[in-house]
Design a protein around this motif. Structure first.
Motif, PDB file in Angstrom:
ATOM      1  N   TYR A  18       0.830  -1.207   0.000  1.00 33.06           N
ATOM      2  CA  TYR A  18       0.000   0.000   0.000  1.00 33.06           C
ATOM      3  C   TYR A  18       0.862   1.254   0.000  1.00 33.06           C
ATOM      4  O   TYR A  18       0.636   2.180  -0.797  1.00 33.06           O
ATOM      5  N   LYS A  19       1.858   1.301   0.864  1.00 28.83           N
ATOM      6  CA  LYS A  19       2.705   2.495   0.950  1.00 28.83           C
ATOM      7  C   LYS A  19       3.480   2.724  -0.338  1.00 28.83           C
ATOM      8  O   LYS A  19       3.660   3.866  -0.781  1.00 28.83           O
ATOM      9  N   GLU A  22       0.908   3.940  -2.924  1.00 32.49           N
ATOM     10  CA  GLU A  22       0.492   5.288  -2.544  1.00 32.49           C
ATOM     11  C   GLU A  22       1.592   6.294  -2.884  1.00 32.49           C
ATOM     12  O   GLU A  22       1.321   7.377  -3.420  1.00 32.49           O
ATOM     13  N   ARG A  23       2.829   5.944  -2.604  1.00 29.19           N
ATOM     14  CA  ARG A  23       3.964   6.826  -2.887  1.00 29.19           C
ATOM     15  C   ARG A  23       4.054   7.130  -4.376  1.00 29.19           C
ATOM     16  O   ARG A  23       4.318   8.274  -4.780  1.00 29.19           O
ATOM     17  N   LEU A  59      -6.826   2.020  -1.999  1.00 29.14           N
ATOM     18  CA  LEU A  59      -6.614   3.292  -2.694  1.00 29.14           C
ATOM     19  C   LEU A  59      -7.826   3.681  -3.521  1.00 29.14           C
ATOM     20  O   LEU A  59      -8.099   4.870  -3.713  1.00 29.14           O
ATOM     21  N   GLU A  62     -10.165   5.252  -1.137  1.00 26.91           N
ATOM     22  CA  GLU A  62      -9.677   6.582  -0.766  1.00 26.91           C
ATOM     23  C   GLU A  62      -9.793   7.593  -1.903  1.00 26.91           C
ATOM     24  O   GLU A  62      -9.497   8.773  -1.718  1.00 26.91           O
ATOM     25  N   LEU A  64      -8.084   7.594  -4.818  1.00 31.46           N
ATOM     26  CA  LEU A  64      -6.834   7.881  -5.516  1.00 31.46           C
ATOM     27  C   LEU A  64      -6.692   7.118  -6.829  1.00 31.46           C
ATOM     28  O   LEU A  64      -5.839   7.451  -7.653  1.00 31.46           O
ATOM     29  N   LYS A 137       4.181  11.903   6.234  1.00 30.58           N
ATOM     30  CA  LYS A 137       3.315  10.741   6.466  1.00 30.58           C
ATOM     31  C   LYS A 137       3.642  10.097   7.809  1.00 30.58           C
ATOM     32  O   LYS A 137       2.744   9.671   8.546  1.00 30.58           O
ATOM     33  N   PRO A 158      -7.026   9.525   4.326  1.00 23.70           N
ATOM     34  CA  PRO A 158      -7.102   9.743   2.877  1.00 23.70           C
ATOM     35  C   PRO A 158      -7.026  11.213   2.491  1.00 23.70           C
ATOM     36  O   PRO A 158      -6.475  11.557   1.444  1.00 23.70           O
ATOM     37  N   THR A 161      -3.425  12.146   2.403  1.00 24.96           N
ATOM     38  CA  THR A 161      -2.763  11.629   1.207  1.00 24.96           C
ATOM     39  C   THR A 161      -3.084  12.484  -0.003  1.00 24.96           C
ATOM     40  O   THR A 161      -2.191  12.839  -0.795  1.00 24.96           O
ATOM     41  N   ARG A 165      -0.390  14.882  -2.264  1.00 18.31           N
ATOM     42  CA  ARG A 165      -0.293  14.795  -3.730  1.00 18.31           C
ATOM     43  C   ARG A 165      -0.426  16.171  -4.369  1.00 18.31           C
ATOM     44  O   ARG A 165       0.349  16.538  -5.262  1.00 18.31           O
TER      45      ARG A 165
END
Length: 219
Positions: A18-19, A22-23, A59, A62, A64, A137, A158, A161, A165
């Protein structure tokens, strides 16, 4: 706040996947509006199908990315005016978390805050926006742990995050030092156990981000 960083405990594979994904989304390695596939992510990130699918599902929830059956995975677009909406949604919950963290901070959670501050300041000195986002984070995770309010933390995560972005897209080149100072002020208030100051500094950070968002929306 100049203490050396502590060693992190090992994370479950699903959390690592996930990280990592997400990154890629936050740092625009997966471009806004682009389309990718589960298979491509498995190949690029080096995780198995199950953790990647779990990351994709999370994600998607969330906001994304969008799962398009038989058509791939669409990365969420970036529309500058939406940053203002994200910040307004964050404002109240950030104050709740900061106030609670100041009230319940322990020796262990204080170490997490100091570690995040150390990494954030190191990123500023290096001019490394991606390292700064990782420290940011880490700070959000420390705040969630210290506040002991999983309902507020799940609401905030979320939004945080999405905000990272937007910040990376519109502000990373010029806003590192100013952003770091805003975060450090929150950390100091939390470590002092000052609930009012912690909430006030959290609101001040939202005001700073709002100014950046207003400028971005005029591009």
């Amino acid at each position: 706040m100049n203490e050396a960083p502590q060693t992190k405990m090992s994370e479950p594979v699903a959390a690592k996947a996930y990280k990592a994904l997400e990154r890629m989304i936050v740092t625009l390695a997966l471009a806004p509006g682009s389309v990718t596939t589960e298979g491509t992510l498995i190949e690029n990130l080096g995780f198995g199908r199950t953790p990647i699918r779990e990351a994709i599902q999370r994600l998607s929830w969330e906001g994304l990315l969008e799962i398009r059956p038989r058509a791939g995975l669409a990365i969420a677009p970036l529309n500058a005016p939406d940053w203002l909406k994200v910040i307004e949604a964050r404002r109240g919950v950030e104050a709740v978390l900061a106030r609670a963290a100041a009230r319940f901070v322990t020796q262990d959670s204080a170490a997490l805050f100091r570690n995040a501050a150390f990494r954030m300041q190191k990123a500023v000195v290096a001019g490394n926006a991606i390292a700064f986002l990782e420290a940011d984070k880490e700070l959000d995770e420390a705040m969630a742990a210290a506040a002991d309010n999983p309902f507020a933390a799940r609401l905030a995560a979320p939004l945080q995050t999405h905000s990272r972005r937007f910040w990376f897209r519109y502000q990373a080149d010029t806003g590192l030092a100013q952003a770091a100072e805003g975060h450090v002020q929150i950390i100091r208030a939390v470590l002092d156990g000052d609930e009012k100051a912690a909430a006030r500094e959290a609101d001040a950070l939202m005001n700073l981000l709002r100014k950046h968002a207003e400028a971005a929306s005029r591009y």
